[in-house]
Design a protein around this motif. Sequence first.
Motif, PDB file in Angstrom:
ATOM      1  N   ARG A  25     -13.845  17.337 -58.884  1.00 48.07           N
ATOM      2  CA  ARG A  25     -12.435  17.098 -58.535  1.00 48.07           C
ATOM      3  C   ARG A  25     -12.265  15.719 -57.916  1.00 48.07           C
ATOM      4  O   ARG A  25     -11.312  15.010 -58.203  1.00 48.07           O
ATOM      5  CB  ARG A  25     -11.958  18.147 -57.524  1.00 48.07           C
ATOM      6  CG  ARG A  25     -11.754  19.486 -58.141  1.00 48.07           C
ATOM      7  CD  ARG A  25     -10.591  20.198 -57.444  1.00 48.07           C
ATOM      8  NE  ARG A  25     -10.267  21.412 -58.139  1.00 48.07           N
ATOM      9  CZ  ARG A  25     -10.506  22.625 -57.650  1.00 48.07           C
ATOM     10  NH1 ARG A  25     -11.032  22.759 -56.451  1.00 48.07           N
ATOM     11  NH2 ARG A  25     -10.200  23.692 -58.350  1.00 48.07           N
TER      12      ARG A  25
ATOM     13  N   ASP B 240     -13.916  40.386 -53.089  1.00 49.78           N
ATOM     14  CA  ASP B 240     -13.562  39.090 -52.520  1.00 49.78           C
ATOM     15  C   ASP B 240     -14.507  38.833 -51.354  1.00 49.78           C
ATOM     16  O   ASP B 240     -15.110  39.765 -50.809  1.00 49.78           O
ATOM     17  CB  ASP B 240     -12.108  39.136 -52.037  1.00 49.78           C
ATOM     18  CG  ASP B 240     -11.584  37.749 -51.655  1.00 49.78           C
ATOM     19  OD1 ASP B 240     -12.205  36.750 -52.067  1.00 49.78           O
ATOM     20  OD2 ASP B 240     -10.572  37.678 -50.940  1.00 49.78           O
TER      21      ASP B 240
ATOM     22  N   PHE C  21     -22.833  30.497 -56.021  1.00 48.41           N
ATOM     23  CA  PHE C  21     -21.410  30.278 -55.787  1.00 48.41           C
ATOM     24  C   PHE C  21     -21.197  28.976 -55.010  1.00 48.41           C
ATOM     25  O   PHE C  21     -20.372  28.149 -55.372  1.00 48.41           O
ATOM     26  CB  PHE C  21     -20.853  31.479 -55.003  1.00 48.41           C
ATOM     27  CG  PHE C  21     -19.419  31.336 -54.600  1.00 48.41           C
ATOM     28  CD1 PHE C  21     -18.414  31.524 -55.523  1.00 48.41           C
ATOM     29  CD2 PHE C  21     -19.080  31.025 -53.295  1.00 48.41           C
ATOM     30  CE1 PHE C  21     -17.090  31.401 -55.155  1.00 48.41           C
ATOM     31  CE2 PHE C  21     -17.756  30.895 -52.919  1.00 48.41           C
ATOM     32  CZ  PHE C  21     -16.757  31.084 -53.852  1.00 48.41           C
ATOM     33  N   SER C  22     -21.982  28.768 -53.957  1.00 49.87           N
ATOM     34  CA  SER C  22     -21.735  27.546 -53.180  1.00 49.87           C
ATOM     35  C   SER C  22     -22.160  26.301 -53.943  1.00 49.87           C
ATOM     36  O   SER C  22     -21.553  25.249 -53.791  1.00 49.87           O
ATOM     37  CB  SER C  22     -22.373  27.591 -51.788  1.00 49.87           C
ATOM     38  OG  SER C  22     -23.485  28.389 -51.774  1.00 49.87           O
ATOM     39  N   ARG C  23     -23.223  26.448 -54.776  1.00 51.91           N
ATOM     40  CA  ARG C  23     -23.602  25.292 -55.600  1.00 51.91           C
ATOM     41  C   ARG C  23     -22.465  24.930 -56.562  1.00 51.91           C
ATOM     42  O   ARG C  23     -22.088  23.771 -56.690  1.00 51.91           O
ATOM     43  CB  ARG C  23     -24.864  25.617 -56.406  1.00 51.91           C
ATOM     44  CG  ARG C  23     -26.099  24.897 -55.885  1.00 51.91           C
ATOM     45  CD  ARG C  23     -27.266  24.907 -56.861  1.00 51.91           C
ATOM     46  NE  ARG C  23     -27.366  26.055 -57.730  1.00 51.91           N
ATOM     47  CZ  ARG C  23     -27.898  27.235 -57.407  1.00 51.91           C
ATOM     48  NH1 ARG C  23     -28.385  27.416 -56.195  1.00 51.91           N
ATOM     49  NH2 ARG C  23     -27.962  28.226 -58.274  1.00 51.91           N
ATOM     50  N   LEU C  24     -21.912  25.962 -57.212  1.00 49.92           N
ATOM     51  CA  LEU C  24     -20.819  25.704 -58.154  1.00 49.92           C
ATOM     52  C   LEU C  24     -19.616  25.110 -57.433  1.00 49.92           C
ATOM     53  O   LEU C  24     -18.961  24.203 -57.932  1.00 49.92           O
ATOM     54  CB  LEU C  24     -20.406  27.002 -58.858  1.00 49.92           C
ATOM     55  CG  LEU C  24     -21.394  27.510 -59.895  1.00 49.92           C
ATOM     56  CD1 LEU C  24     -20.964  28.872 -60.437  1.00 49.92           C
ATOM     57  CD2 LEU C  24     -21.509  26.518 -61.047  1.00 49.92           C
ATOM     58  N   GLN C  25     -19.369  25.647 -56.237  1.00 53.26           N
ATOM     59  CA  GLN C  25     -18.235  25.152 -55.462  1.00 53.26           C
ATOM     60  C   GLN C  25     -18.430  23.667 -55.138  1.00 53.26           C
ATOM     61  O   GLN C  25     -17.513  22.867 -55.273  1.00 53.26           O
ATOM     62  CB  GLN C  25     -18.098  25.965 -54.168  1.00 53.26           C
ATOM     63  CG  GLN C  25     -16.833  25.693 -53.385  1.00 53.26           C
ATOM     64  CD  GLN C  25     -15.581  26.120 -54.163  1.00 53.26           C
ATOM     65  OE1 GLN C  25     -15.551  27.193 -54.733  1.00 53.26           O
ATOM     66  NE2 GLN C  25     -14.577  25.258 -54.204  1.00 53.26           N
ATOM     67  N   ALA C  26     -19.679  23.323 -54.749  1.00 50.89           N
ATOM     68  CA  ALA C  26     -19.960  21.925 -54.410  1.00 50.89           C
ATOM     69  C   ALA C  26     -19.793  21.041 -55.648  1.00 50.89           C
ATOM     70  O   ALA C  26     -19.231  19.941 -55.576  1.00 50.89           O
ATOM     71  CB  ALA C  26     -21.374  21.795 -53.849  1.00 50.89           C
ATOM     72  N   GLU C  27     -20.268  21.549 -56.807  1.00 47.93           N
ATOM     73  CA  GLU C  27     -20.122  20.767 -58.040  1.00 47.93           C
ATOM     74  C   GLU C  27     -18.648  20.594 -58.387  1.00 47.93           C
ATOM     75  O   GLU C  27     -18.214  19.525 -58.808  1.00 47.93           O
ATOM     76  CB  GLU C  27     -20.838  21.462 -59.205  1.00 47.93           C
ATOM     77  CG  GLU C  27     -22.329  21.171 -59.225  1.00 47.93           C
ATOM     78  CD  GLU C  27     -23.059  22.027 -60.256  1.00 47.93           C
ATOM     79  OE1 GLU C  27     -22.429  22.450 -61.247  1.00 47.93           O
ATOM     80  OE2 GLU C  27     -24.255  22.282 -60.050  1.00 47.93           O
ATOM     81  N   LEU C  28     -17.883  21.663 -58.204  1.00 47.13           N
ATOM     82  CA  LEU C  28     -16.453  21.603 -58.513  1.00 47.13           C
ATOM     83  C   LEU C  28     -15.760  20.580 -57.618  1.00 47.13           C
ATOM     84  O   LEU C  28     -14.964  19.767 -58.089  1.00 47.13           O
ATOM     85  CB  LEU C  28     -15.832  22.992 -58.321  1.00 47.13           C
ATOM     86  CG  LEU C  28     -14.354  23.093 -58.647  1.00 47.13           C
ATOM     87  CD1 LEU C  28     -14.108  22.847 -60.124  1.00 47.13           C
ATOM     88  CD2 LEU C  28     -13.805  24.473 -58.260  1.00 47.13           C
ATOM     89  N   ASP C  29     -16.108  20.615 -56.329  1.00 45.86           N
ATOM     90  CA  ASP C  29     -15.504  19.656 -55.404  1.00 45.86           C
ATOM     91  C   ASP C  29     -15.822  18.225 -55.826  1.00 45.86           C
ATOM     92  O   ASP C  29     -14.954  17.353 -55.814  1.00 45.86           O
ATOM     93  CB  ASP C  29     -16.021  19.887 -53.976  1.00 45.86           C
ATOM     94  CG  ASP C  29     -15.446  21.169 -53.385  1.00 45.86           C
ATOM     95  OD1 ASP C  29     -14.500  21.710 -53.984  1.00 45.86           O
ATOM     96  OD2 ASP C  29     -15.964  21.623 -52.349  1.00 45.86           O
TER      97      ASP C  29
END
Length: 501
Positions: free
Chosen positions: A148, A91, A137-145
């Motif tokens: 959403r 984590d 990870f942060s790119r994916l997180q930004a795309e996910l946001d």
Amino acid sequence: MPASSPPLTLDADRVLKLAAQSMFETFASTAMGTMVVDSAHRIVWIDDGYRRFLPALGHAEGDFVGRRVEDVVPNTLMGQVVESGTPILVDLLTNQAGTFLVSRLPLRNEQGKIIGAVGFVLLDHPETTMQPLIGKFSRLQAELDAARRQIAEARRPRYTIASFIGTSPAALEVKRQARRVAQTDSTALLLGETGTGKELLAHGIHAASRRAARPFVGVNIAAVPDTLLEAEFFGVAPGAYTGADRKGREGKFKLADGGTLFLDEIGDMPLALQSKLLRALQEQEIEPLGSNRIERVDVRIVAATSRDLAAMVTAGSFRADLFYRLNVLPIRLPALRERLADLEALVESLSEDIARRSGLPARSVSPEALALLARQDWPGNIRELRNTLEQAALMTDDLVLEARHFNGPMGATRDSAPGTAATTATVVIPSPPVDPPPVLPQVPLALRTLADQVAEVERIAIAQALRDNGGNRAQTARQLGMSRAALYDRLARWPDLDQAS
Ligand SMILES: Nc1ncnc2c1ncn2[C@@H]1O[C@H](COP(=O)(O)OP(=O)(O)OP(=O)(O)O)[C@@H](O)[C@H]1O
Ligand SMILES: [Mg+2]
């Protein structure tokens, strides 16, 4: 295997213990820091490696060991591991001391009871050592946001109950009933002539309900051929058919799970399907075609129709039991001619909307023109009013629409009070529609395919028939001798026609 060997179970037990011990030692010696907490989440031990993090966490060892871990390590999940007994193998933990790659394992006694947890800081500053992974990870997180946000935006109800314009007693009563229905999970039935705002109100009820953040899914029953309706409602199991639906398809009930299902034109529901719909409503259960499997769903139904359902029950074309089920909370939307007090507010709001969508300047309507509008019958209700305003606005650059600007658009509208209207100066002379037919592309006919040319003719015919029928789609289909499903299919292809209808 020699008979003298000890039983395999004993051997395995010893090996496992050794493995566990050496794994712990390996972990503890390679990790940047290790901590142990007891079953009350209290820190009971930290190693030298962990001590290095204490200043960044703002603590000295004396006020760290013995404290509850959540009080001194912000965002830790050690307590969760103690309570759940489930390890968190890897984590990222971020707090004021930095970002750390961590691993947390529950500790159990001989009887298997949880007595605490051990946590390892595997890496500090993973943002440098694990740059590629973290970057991804942060790119994916930004795309996910972003995705959403888009979904939330798409699901955001387009209308609220306040979008139902009007302050006449009849309009206020509709809104009061809609708000009351919104508080419940009961089926709502919206009744009213074409163009009175049933769909708008259905959106509004959803938006005011506890389901607002969940999907609003609409099915226009008149627009779906009878043979496809069951699949549309309940879905199709994978492999139920060969061909396009091989992978199966979710039905609208499933898509609306947790939200609202809007059954538009419910009066057009074939009898055969009515009993299946009734069962779905009563049991909140559906059976996808070809699945032999029952699925539970949680949907609130809002149904609408411009037809007289009670008369259809008497005539035997609508099931009485379904009617009673739907008719729990009926809301009758008044026709425009029954609430002419709202005409001015409606004209204002529709004009603003037309201006916003067309990019043309907003127009106001002169008192004489308003009086003329008030004398019309409005069989197509607010939709017809909207179209009338839109056409008048297209005919002139004047910022104030006068009575004369409406003679054209209202050529097809019956005057509700011919006795009075006919004697005034603002008589509406039934004239052939002066508004031009949809503009044809400037391409020599011979260069366009036959299909294109036929489509163009269809488009013009449908636009004309919709105008003749005040936007009433059922009548339009009948006049053109086409099925309602076929008409809706064209309207889906040319949405501007529906707006302009
Ligand atoms: N009270 C209202 N205030 C503002 N706009 C309204 C109101 N009622 C209807 N409209 C507008 O009129 C048009 C027709 O409304 P809607 O599609 O909801 O009618 P409907 O009752 O579903 O008609 P139909 O039976 O033909 O499907 C829409 O553009 C809608 O935004
Ligand atoms: Mg409708």
